[in-house]
Design a protein around this motif. Sequence first.
Motif, short mmCIF file in Angstrom:
data_model
loop_
_atom_site.label_atom_id
_atom_site.label_comp_id
_atom_site.label_asym_id
_atom_site.label_seq_id
_atom_site.Cartn_x
_atom_site.Cartn_y
_atom_site.Cartn_z
N TYR A 84 -5.63 1.25 0.86
CA TYR A 84 -4.95 1.62 -0.29
C TYR A 84 -3.73 2.68 0.27
O TYR A 84 -2.68 2.68 -0.31
N ALA A 85 -4.17 3.66 0.91
CA ALA A 85 -2.96 4.68 1.15
C ALA A 85 -2.06 4.24 2.28
O ALA A 85 -0.96 4.49 2.16
N LEU A 86 -2.50 3.40 3.09
CA LEU A 86 -1.43 2.57 3.87
C LEU A 86 -0.39 2.13 2.99
O LEU A 86 0.81 2.11 3.49
N LEU A 87 -0.88 1.05 2.27
CA LEU A 87 -0.05 0.14 1.55
C LEU A 87 0.86 0.85 0.58
O LEU A 87 1.75 0.43 0.12
N THR A 88 0.33 1.84 -0.19
CA THR A 88 1.01 2.61 -0.92
C THR A 88 1.91 3.66 -0.44
O THR A 88 2.81 4.46 -1.18
N GLY A 89 1.83 4.34 0.75
CA GLY A 89 2.22 5.38 1.31
C GLY A 89 1.95 6.74 0.78
O GLY A 89 2.70 7.69 0.91
N ARG A 90 0.79 6.69 0.12
CA ARG A 90 0.46 7.94 -0.75
C ARG A 90 -0.95 8.42 -0.34
O ARG A 90 -1.79 7.73 -0.06
N LEU A 91 -1.06 9.76 -0.13
CA LEU A 91 -2.34 10.51 0.06
C LEU A 91 -3.16 10.16 -1.26
O LEU A 91 -2.68 10.35 -2.30
N PRO A 92 -4.67 10.32 -0.95
CA PRO A 92 -5.41 10.14 -2.26
C PRO A 92 -5.28 11.44 -3.32
O PRO A 92 -5.08 12.49 -2.72
N GLN A 93 -5.15 11.11 -4.67
CA GLN A 93 -4.83 12.01 -5.69
C GLN A 93 -6.37 12.20 -6.38
O GLN A 93 -6.38 13.17 -7.03
N THR A 94 -7.38 11.27 -6.58
CA THR A 94 -8.47 11.22 -7.03
C THR A 94 -9.69 10.79 -6.21
O THR A 94 -9.25 10.06 -5.44
N PRO A 95 -10.77 11.06 -6.76
CA PRO A 95 -11.89 10.33 -6.31
C PRO A 95 -11.80 8.86 -6.09
O PRO A 95 -12.31 8.11 -5.29
N ALA A 96 -11.27 8.30 -7.05
CA ALA A 96 -11.21 6.91 -7.02
C ALA A 96 -10.38 6.37 -6.06
O ALA A 96 -10.62 4.96 -5.24
N ALA A 97 -9.55 7.15 -5.62
CA ALA A 97 -8.67 6.87 -4.27
C ALA A 97 -9.25 6.79 -3.02
O ALA A 97 -8.85 6.31 -2.03
N LEU A 98 -10.65 7.44 -2.94
CA LEU A 98 -11.46 7.31 -1.76
C LEU A 98 -12.47 6.26 -1.66
O LEU A 98 -13.26 6.18 -0.84
N ALA A 99 -12.50 5.31 -2.61
CA ALA A 99 -13.78 4.21 -2.56
C ALA A 99 -13.10 3.13 -2.37
O ALA A 99 -11.64 2.69 -2.43
N ASN A 100 -13.91 2.11 -1.89
CA ASN A 100 -13.59 0.63 -1.31
C ASN A 100 -12.71 0.03 -2.64
O ASN A 100 -11.88 -0.90 -2.46
N GLU A 101 -13.09 0.58 -3.62
CA GLU A 101 -12.74 -0.21 -5.11
C GLU A 101 -11.43 0.32 -5.76
O GLU A 101 -10.82 -0.02 -6.46
N ALA A 102 -10.46 0.84 -4.67
CA ALA A 102 -9.17 1.55 -5.10
C ALA A 102 -8.16 0.48 -5.42
O ALA A 102 -7.65 0.92 -6.47
N PHE A 103 -8.18 -0.50 -4.90
CA PHE A 103 -7.21 -1.69 -5.49
C PHE A 103 -7.64 -1.94 -6.82
O PHE A 103 -6.95 -2.49 -7.86
N GLU A 104 -9.00 -2.35 -6.79
CA GLU A 104 -9.49 -2.81 -8.24
C GLU A 104 -9.26 -1.82 -9.51
O GLU A 104 -8.94 -2.14 -10.30
N THR A 105 -9.24 -0.59 -8.87
CA THR A 105 -9.09 0.31 -10.03
C THR A 105 -7.55 0.64 -10.15
O THR A 105 -7.23 0.70 -11.65
N PHE A 106 -6.64 0.54 -9.41
CA PHE A 106 -5.26 1.02 -9.57
C PHE A 106 -4.26 -0.09 -9.80
O PHE A 106 -3.23 0.16 -10.32
#
Length: 497
Positions: A84-106
């Motif tokens: 998710y970080a690679l494909l969006t070019g963004r560092l994580p902003q919330t705990p949800a961005a640290l999970a395997n489900e990041a794409f499902e969430t965002f």
Amino acid sequence: MQRIRSVFFYILLLLLIPVSTTGQRKPAAPSYNILFIAVDDLRPELGAYGKSYMHTPHIDQLARTGRVFLNHYVNVPTCGASRYALLTGRLPQTPAALANEAFETFTAGEPRKAQPESFAALFRRNGYTTVGIGKISHAPDGKVYGYNAPVSDKWELPNSWDAFYMDAGKWGTGWNAFFGYAGGTNRQGMKNEVFPYEEKDVPDTAYPDGLTARLAVQQLSALKKQGKPFLLAVGFFKPHLPFTAPKKYWDLYEEAALPLSASPAIPADVNGKSLHNSNEFNQYKMGIEKPSLKTPVSDAYARKLRHAYFAAVSYVDAQVGQVLDALVETGLDKNTIVVLWGDHGWHLGDERVWGKHTLSEYSLRSPLIIRVPGMPAAGSSSGRIVQSVDIYPTLLELAKLAPADTLDGKSLYPALMRRLGKPEPSVAYSYFNRGISIRTGRYRLTKYYRKEMPVIELYDYSADPNETRNQAAQQPSVVKQLLPLIENKKTSIQQYW
């Protein structure tokens, strides 16, 4: 000391300035095609990284014609969040961005928005045909569904691809194939009553990555005929658990001669909360020994597991070779950027861990090789500290495209297209386990937001290259200089801790 302090705060200043895109020129016409290859759980244990005992001729050949980044670090040491970080070019902003489900969430199920959901989406908006194969986001086929559930029609990246392919073969679904064994069985179907490895005298296509390579070869031929620029992303499964590979790749190694970990013990002055008990590995119930922080495996079993992992690496290397050979056979290599990226590292018994999911060098460092047609000093390596979020802006600059929004990474264009010199100061950020870690050219500093002490870890790779001792207590001045890079970082994730 004053000079050192100035350098660190110069780095901090650079990192805190947003990469604003307001007023940038209109994107130019595309020039290069892009072949992006993602490999799951791949350590930088390759011939191209100086490991002479490894049999990785195809990746090594790519390295001889491209640029090896010796110090590439992922931003999150778990598959979905790293991607998710690679494909969006963004560092994580919330705990949800640290999970395997990041794409499902965002991104899953979301409509097309002003900001592209990924770099693939941005290339698609700029006239590229975008094709995905295999594991690019988190799921093996790009769709949202559970390990034991039927395949859904909900895409993790609904606005990124003109076409997406996955040949699940005899396994039936992407997740079954991902945890598949020769013959069509899989981990979840066998209720985890399986070994964490498999050696079978079968052809390459008896495992899923052989089918993925075949799809990629077919797509290269089709994309050449269409006459448009393209971005083809190919995601291979191995060497992710289970360590499965045809027998011929096992035969490349003499098990008794394989090296063991250079850091087999828990680092001194480190709390066990910074590591883990290899739970992902121990899901494979027929494993002969069950590693934990208290009970390391025997040397004999460690060599068995390392043999299995190395065989899986050599197997995926051969699949990468098929794709790269097809690129040459179609003539597309003359105008195609190639990126080979590992989504994170993997402890092979290092620090008593078998797995990823730590803020250790072993979990965060992974391969990155980029080849650009006609690049200067091809075959030379770069010692620059780089991170996965740097890849997005790099591809855009190479293709002469402008980003649609602020990105957190810095383009690696200078390290690719100019003569190599001394690497400029840079820092890589990583997040996990209620911790934030930075890597500089010499040090790793990690701060954990937890009760268990110590919460600060410092590793000095000049004095301790194998990360065997936390030196925070011995080097308080270095901690003081580096800590602002964590506490004043751009990401706001700390507020949740």
